[in-house]
Design an enzyme around this catalytic site. Structure first.
Site, mmCIF file in Angstrom:
data_model
loop_
_atom_site.group_PDB
_atom_site.id
_atom_site.type_symbol
_atom_site.label_atom_id
_atom_site.label_comp_id
_atom_site.label_asym_id
_atom_site.label_seq_id
_atom_site.Cartn_x
_atom_site.Cartn_y
_atom_site.Cartn_z
ATOM 1 N N GLU A 63 0.853 -1.186 0.000
ATOM 2 C CA GLU A 63 0.000 0.000 0.000
ATOM 3 C C GLU A 63 0.884 1.230 0.000
ATOM 4 O O GLU A 63 1.754 1.381 0.861
ATOM 5 C CB GLU A 63 -0.899 -0.003 1.235
ATOM 6 C CG GLU A 63 -1.855 1.186 1.290
ATOM 7 C CD GLU A 63 -2.737 1.148 2.531
ATOM 8 O OE1 GLU A 63 -3.727 0.410 2.536
ATOM 9 O OE2 GLU A 63 -2.392 1.843 3.514
ATOM 10 N N ASP A 117 -4.534 9.889 10.410
ATOM 11 C CA ASP A 117 -3.241 9.271 10.695
ATOM 12 C C ASP A 117 -2.587 9.864 11.931
ATOM 13 O O ASP A 117 -2.727 11.055 12.232
ATOM 14 C CB ASP A 117 -2.304 9.444 9.492
ATOM 15 C CG ASP A 117 -2.703 8.565 8.328
ATOM 16 O OD1 ASP A 117 -2.715 7.331 8.512
ATOM 17 O OD2 ASP A 117 -3.025 9.094 7.252
#
Length: 239
Positions: free
Chosen positions: A23, A34
């Site tokens: 990814e 995040d």
């Protein structure tokens, strides 16, 4: 022949360490889902400039090693245009693009662009999604559904509510036939092994990125420790 870049060497090592899929994140200035480690990696990438071009080159290389998916925020996709982004990553060899914060009112537009480019469109479904909204949340998703193991940001290193995750993955399976995978907060190989029986695959991000940022030579060992734990667990539960 051009010498290998550091990014290409890292990708080689991760593939050899046992990664079945890679990814690649498209760096964003405000990656609000995040945690600090991924944010730091994105800031470093943004300082180097030419973010989209560098991401495309990374995808081109990664796709020669393993099936590769791009992780992006909608702001980046909308800035360049859904059709352009989908075509660009499709041409680079990506198998799909997951827009982690895809707005509901733009979902059909994005899925159409990605489908036309031959990309799958995995969807991240937040744990707090009401059951009544799940059919809408998973509509148009292809490839897999991403069920976060933790409700915290990526990089969470605390406890994970395994029972709640099990219930949520079951709800997702009732809403769609698309396979369910998990990531976010899966901080150790032992925890990955506990979660593996619940899902079709486990995504490991921050532990590997943390090693790449602090001690790149250790990143393959980190990836291998997760791969070994997961392979053993999947083998035990699928014999």
């Amino acid at each position: 022949m051009h010498p290998q870049s550091a990014e290409q060497r890292h990708l080689d090592c991760l593939a050899q360490a046992g990664a079945d899929l890679l990814e690649i994140g498209l760096p964003h200035t405000a990656p609000f889902l995040d945690g600090p480690v991924i944010q730091s990696a994105y800031r470093r990438a943004l300082r180097n400039g030419h973010v989209l071009d560098r991401t495309v080159r990374a995808v081109e290389y990664a796709a020669r090693l393993r099936p590769t998916v791009v992780m992006a925020y909608w702001d980046s996709v909308s800035r360049y245009g859904p059709d352009y982004v989908a075509g660009l990553f499709s041409d680079a060899g990506a198998a799909g693009v997951m827009v982690v914060d895809l707005p509901a009112h733009m979902a059909a537009r994005w899925h159409q662009a990605a489908s036309s480019a031959g990309l799958v469109t995995p969807s991240l479904v937040p744990r707090q999604t009401p059951s009544s909204f799940l059919p809408t949340a998973v509509a148009g998703a292809s490839g897999w559904l991403y069920a976060p193991a933790s409700t915290a940001l990526t990089g969470h290193q605390g406890a994970v509510d395994i029972a709640a995750l099990a219930d949520f993955t079951q709800c997702l399976r009732q809403a769609t036939s698309v396979p369910v995978v998990s990531g976010v907060g899966i901080s150790t190989p032992a925890l990955a092994a506990r979660i593996a029986p619940l899902v079709a695959a486990v995504i490991i991000g921050t532990p590997v990125v943390r090693a790449l940022l602090s001690n790149p030579g250790q990143a393959p060992a980190v990836a291998a420790s997760f791969a070994q734990a997961l392979r053993l667990t999947f083998r035990e539960h699928r014999v």
